[in-house]
Design a protein around this motif. Structure first.
Motif, PDB file in Angstrom:
ATOM      1  N   SER A  21     -20.902  29.968  23.581  1.00  0.00           N
ATOM      2  CA  SER A  21     -22.252  29.906  24.375  1.00  0.00           C
ATOM      3  C   SER A  21     -22.239  29.317  25.251  1.00  0.00           C
ATOM      4  CB  SER A  21     -23.623  29.652  23.027  1.00  0.00           C
ATOM      5  OG  SER A  21     -24.621  29.574  23.986  1.00  0.00           O
ATOM      6  N   GLY A  23     -24.526  27.725  27.886  1.00  0.00           N
ATOM      7  CA  GLY A  23     -25.495  27.159  28.151  1.00  0.00           C
ATOM      8  C   GLY A  23     -25.813  27.254  27.191  1.00  0.00           C
ATOM      9  N   THR A  24     -25.543  27.083  25.960  1.00  0.00           N
ATOM     10  CA  THR A  24     -26.036  25.960  24.445  1.00  0.00           C
ATOM     11  C   THR A  24     -24.952  24.776  24.828  1.00  0.00           C
ATOM     12  OG1 THR A  24     -26.865  27.766  23.502  1.00  0.00           O
ATOM     13  CG2 THR A  24     -26.222  25.603  21.705  1.00  0.00           C
ATOM     14  N   GLU A  27     -26.927  22.323  27.436  1.00  0.00           N
ATOM     15  CA  GLU A  27     -27.460  21.427  26.806  1.00  0.00           C
ATOM     16  C   GLU A  27     -27.068  20.815  25.332  1.00  0.00           C
ATOM     17  OE1 GLU A  27     -29.458  24.827  25.188  1.00  0.00           O
ATOM     18  OE2 GLU A  27     -31.073  25.244  27.328  1.00  0.00           O
TER      19      GLU A  27
END
Length: 79
Positions: A21, A23-24, A27
């Motif tokens: 993932s 995007g995770t 972050e």
């Protein structure tokens, strides 16, 4: 980015993922750069996020269940 910037801690659920993932992970990297604590829920082995040295470095708190993750964030935040 702004959500990470405004947060006191991150609770990241990576359980059961078949592919990374991105995007995770971004972050998680922002949290690492901003010195925000991140509790990551991830399997003991076999997760596609596991084993990469940069991801490993960005995970200060690693747990195996959602309940453990919630408890860990509560302790970090003093609640």
């Amino acid at each position: 980015f702004n959500d990470v910037k405004r947060s006191d801690a991150l609770l990241v659920n990576l359980l059961g993922l078949a592919k990374p993932s991105l995007g995770t992970i971004m972050e998680l990297a922002w949290a690492y750069a901003m010195q925000k604590p991140a509790v990551v829920i991830i399997e003991e082995s076999g997760n596609p996020h596991d084993g990469h040295p940069m991801i490993h470095e960005a995970i200060p708190f690693r747990v195996r269940t959602l309940d453990e993750g919630i408890d860990a964030v509560a302790v970090i935040l003093g609640r």
